[in-house]
Design a protein around this motif. Structure first.
Motif, PDB file in Angstrom:
ATOM      1  N   GLU A 107       0.828  -1.206   0.000  1.00 35.35           N
ATOM      2  CA  GLU A 107       0.000   0.000   0.000  1.00 35.35           C
ATOM      3  C   GLU A 107       0.864   1.258   0.000  1.00 35.35           C
ATOM      4  O   GLU A 107       0.556   2.233  -0.685  1.00 35.35           O
ATOM      5  CB  GLU A 107      -0.956  -0.009   1.196  1.00 35.35           C
ATOM      6  N   TYR A 108       1.955   1.236   0.745  1.00 32.91           N
ATOM      7  CA  TYR A 108       2.864   2.375   0.794  1.00 32.91           C
ATOM      8  C   TYR A 108       3.477   2.639  -0.584  1.00 32.91           C
ATOM      9  O   TYR A 108       3.497   3.777  -1.065  1.00 32.91           O
ATOM     10  CB  TYR A 108       3.971   2.133   1.829  1.00 32.91           C
ATOM     11  N   VAL A 109       3.966   1.587  -1.229  1.00 33.23           N
ATOM     12  CA  VAL A 109       4.598   1.743  -2.530  1.00 33.23           C
ATOM     13  C   VAL A 109       3.597   2.266  -3.557  1.00 33.23           C
ATOM     14  O   VAL A 109       3.906   3.176  -4.333  1.00 33.23           O
ATOM     15  CB  VAL A 109       5.240   0.413  -2.993  1.00 33.23           C
ATOM     16  N   VAL A 110       2.393   1.727  -3.568  1.00 33.77           N
ATOM     17  CA  VAL A 110       1.366   2.191  -4.498  1.00 33.77           C
ATOM     18  C   VAL A 110       1.071   3.666  -4.255  1.00 33.77           C
ATOM     19  O   VAL A 110       0.998   4.467  -5.199  1.00 33.77           O
ATOM     20  CB  VAL A 110       0.082   1.337  -4.383  1.00 33.77           C
ATOM     21  N   ARG A 111       0.915   4.060  -3.010  1.00 26.83           N
ATOM     22  CA  ARG A 111       0.629   5.453  -2.671  1.00 26.83           C
ATOM     23  C   ARG A 111       1.770   6.369  -3.126  1.00 26.83           C
ATOM     24  O   ARG A 111       1.538   7.432  -3.722  1.00 26.83           O
ATOM     25  CB  ARG A 111       0.392   5.591  -1.172  1.00 26.83           C
ATOM     26  N   GLN A 116       4.184  10.285  -7.169  1.00 27.49           N
ATOM     27  CA  GLN A 116       5.174  10.617  -8.193  1.00 27.49           C
ATOM     28  C   GLN A 116       4.501  10.854  -9.530  1.00 27.49           C
ATOM     29  O   GLN A 116       4.858  11.764 -10.260  1.00 27.49           O
ATOM     30  CB  GLN A 116       6.206   9.493  -8.321  1.00 27.49           C
ATOM     31  N   TYR A 117       3.517  10.021  -9.844  1.00 28.55           N
ATOM     32  CA  TYR A 117       2.820  10.153 -11.110  1.00 28.55           C
ATOM     33  C   TYR A 117       2.062  11.480 -11.161  1.00 28.55           C
ATOM     34  O   TYR A 117       2.125  12.195 -12.154  1.00 28.55           O
ATOM     35  CB  TYR A 117       1.859   8.984 -11.329  1.00 28.55           C
ATOM     36  N   SER A 118       1.391  11.829 -10.063  1.00 25.08           N
ATOM     37  CA  SER A 118       0.609  13.074 -10.074  1.00 25.08           C
ATOM     38  C   SER A 118       1.508  14.305 -10.078  1.00 25.08           C
ATOM     39  O   SER A 118       1.157  15.329 -10.626  1.00 25.08           O
ATOM     40  CB  SER A 118      -0.355  13.112  -8.897  1.00 25.08           C
ATOM     41  N   CYS A 119       2.715  14.207  -9.500  1.00 25.43           N
ATOM     42  CA  CYS A 119       3.638  15.333  -9.493  1.00 25.43           C
ATOM     43  C   CYS A 119       4.313  15.531 -10.834  1.00 25.43           C
ATOM     44  O   CYS A 119       4.713  16.640 -11.188  1.00 25.43           O
ATOM     45  CB  CYS A 119       4.711  15.133  -8.429  1.00 25.43           C
TER      46      CYS A 119
END
Length: 121
Positions: A107-111, A116-119
């Motif tokens: 869950e941490y890695v996905v979050r 990163q993707y949104s930034c």
């Protein structure tokens, strides 16, 4: 810029020595020291591939199993209070402690990947 390379299920680091004017690295995630260097990206990649091929040939010649990186097992040291809390939580939820830790890390890695993707957009 990516600071790793992949070849035959091995991951190697990419670093640069300004003082020596060379790229260098080592295979990550195993105990054996497999290092390589090159004057440019092409020669570094070639040296990395050659180092892996030589390591695998040496293992075969000497009858040893090659080490594999990231086998899915690692030790984590945490404080006693947190250990007790997560152990009790795992019992309450009827899951193993390993299962709880795996789920939490996933869950941490996905979050973090979503951040990163949104930034980057």
């Amino acid at each position: 810029m990516n600071n790793t390379m992949k070849y035959k299920d091995y991951v190697g680091s990419v670093e640069f020595s300004e003082e020596d004017g060379i790229f260098f690295g080592k295979v990550m995630g195993i105990r054996a020291l497999i290092s390589y260097e090159g004057e440019d990206a092409v020669s570094l990649l070639s040296s990395f591939h050659q180092a892996i091929d030589e390591y695998l040939a040496w293992c075969e010649e000497s009858g040893r199993l090659p080490e594999r990186a990231y086998k899915g097992s690692f030790n984590v040291r945490i404080g006693q209070d947190l250990h007790r809390k997560i152990a009790m939580y795992a019992v309450e939820k009827e899951i193993s402690l390993n299962g709880l830790v795996e789920t939490a890390l996933q869950e941490y890695v996905v979050r973090e990947e979503q951040k990163q993707y949104s930034c980057s957009r």
